[in-house]
Scaffold this motif. Sequence first.
Motif, PDB file in Angstrom:
ATOM      1  N   THR A 135       0.844  -1.190   0.000  1.00  0.00           N
ATOM      2  CA  THR A 135       0.000   0.000   0.000  1.00  0.00           C
ATOM      3  C   THR A 135       0.881   1.243   0.000  1.00  0.00           C
ATOM      4  O   THR A 135       2.058   1.199   0.379  1.00  0.00           O
ATOM      5  CB  THR A 135      -0.920   0.068   1.242  1.00  0.00           C
ATOM      6  OG1 THR A 135      -0.109   0.208   2.420  1.00  0.00           O
ATOM      7  CG2 THR A 135      -1.786  -1.178   1.346  1.00  0.00           C
ATOM      8  N   GLN A 199      -1.697   2.367  10.402  1.00  0.00           N
ATOM      9  CA  GLN A 199      -2.579   2.305   9.233  1.00  0.00           C
ATOM     10  C   GLN A 199      -2.064   1.277   8.223  1.00  0.00           C
ATOM     11  O   GLN A 199      -2.841   0.476   7.677  1.00  0.00           O
ATOM     12  CB  GLN A 199      -2.664   3.683   8.563  1.00  0.00           C
ATOM     13  CG  GLN A 199      -3.412   4.729   9.363  1.00  0.00           C
ATOM     14  CD  GLN A 199      -4.886   4.394   9.495  1.00  0.00           C
ATOM     15  OE1 GLN A 199      -5.588   4.193   8.511  1.00  0.00           O
ATOM     16  NE2 GLN A 199      -5.354   4.315  10.723  1.00  0.00           N
ATOM     17  N   ARG A 202      -2.841  -2.185   9.533  1.00  0.00           N
ATOM     18  CA  ARG A 202      -4.264  -2.502   9.414  1.00  0.00           C
ATOM     19  C   ARG A 202      -4.616  -2.859   7.983  1.00  0.00           C
ATOM     20  O   ARG A 202      -5.351  -3.820   7.720  1.00  0.00           O
ATOM     21  CB  ARG A 202      -5.117  -1.305   9.866  1.00  0.00           C
ATOM     22  CG  ARG A 202      -5.115  -1.056  11.356  1.00  0.00           C
ATOM     23  CD  ARG A 202      -6.012   0.120  11.729  1.00  0.00           C
ATOM     24  NE  ARG A 202      -7.401  -0.167  11.443  1.00  0.00           N
ATOM     25  CZ  ARG A 202      -8.126   0.443  10.500  1.00  0.00           C
ATOM     26  NH1 ARG A 202      -7.579   1.384   9.749  1.00  0.00           N
ATOM     27  NH2 ARG A 202      -9.386   0.131  10.325  1.00  0.00           N
ATOM     28  N   GLN A 203      -4.088  -2.075   7.042  1.00  0.00           N
ATOM     29  CA  GLN A 203      -4.377  -2.329   5.633  1.00  0.00           C
ATOM     30  C   GLN A 203      -3.800  -3.673   5.187  1.00  0.00           C
ATOM     31  O   GLN A 203      -4.421  -4.387   4.385  1.00  0.00           O
ATOM     32  CB  GLN A 203      -3.833  -1.171   4.795  1.00  0.00           C
ATOM     33  CG  GLN A 203      -4.601   0.132   5.026  1.00  0.00           C
ATOM     34  CD  GLN A 203      -3.778   1.373   4.811  1.00  0.00           C
ATOM     35  OE1 GLN A 203      -2.644   1.317   4.324  1.00  0.00           O
ATOM     36  NE2 GLN A 203      -4.323   2.524   5.169  1.00  0.00           N
TER      37      GLN A 203
END
Length: 258
Positions: A135, A199, A202-203
């Motif tokens: 990501t 983040q 989590r992604q």
Amino acid sequence: MIANAAHAPRSTRNCSDVEWKARTDLAAAYRLFDRLGMTDLIYTHMSARIPDTPDHFLINPYGLMFHEVTPDNLVKVDIDGNLVEEREGDQINPAGFTIHSAVHRARHDAGAVIHLHTDAGMAVSAQADGLLPITQHSLRWYNRIAYHDYEGIALDLAERERLVADLGTHHTMILRNHGLMTVGQDVPEAAILMYYLEQACRQQVMALSGGRPLITPPAEVCEHTARQYEHAYPRAGVLEWESLVRWLDGTTGPTGPR
């Protein structure tokens, strides 16, 4: 009032302006991660070096939850773990001292250290491949993140040498089977790095749970993106911090000023 800790009235205790700034920023970071749900009751910790007494740092009192931390009740310790200006009831988490003193002792650029046990961070810390470059958030750390193997609860001061050797010059570390750590020039930098590291974790957990093949950008694109984070944007925390403090203080909301 705890709700206004970041902009609390100046303490009646004797401290310098730079120490008070470190106290208010660190207290705001505790409130930020409490509001974001990134706590482990009383068992994780953040610290800030006091710029005008660099052998002293601030850390949360052991036994308080994040929302209870204020600029005044932060505990000041020296690099050897001695309480400075000791007050009745002051104590710190021994594992917290091991981790934070290790970094502050070895890294003179470490103005702040944040160590959290978040759900996603601990999940990724247990994955053999660590943080995957899948990501945009995770690509900030492409070939730029450290790992430290689990040795048990960090109560052994001898672990400090191995922890800082693994950290090296990095600003971010995944402590395997344990959690996340960020190091910043100041509290805002360490806090924003931690927010985006969580983040990214989590992604990753969400992407892996989908049960479908993942797309990994080419290595040259990953490196290009990491360099963009380093050179095309201000240092983490420079743009975000004051806005976050206003949010914490309730002076702004989703629809603007109140």
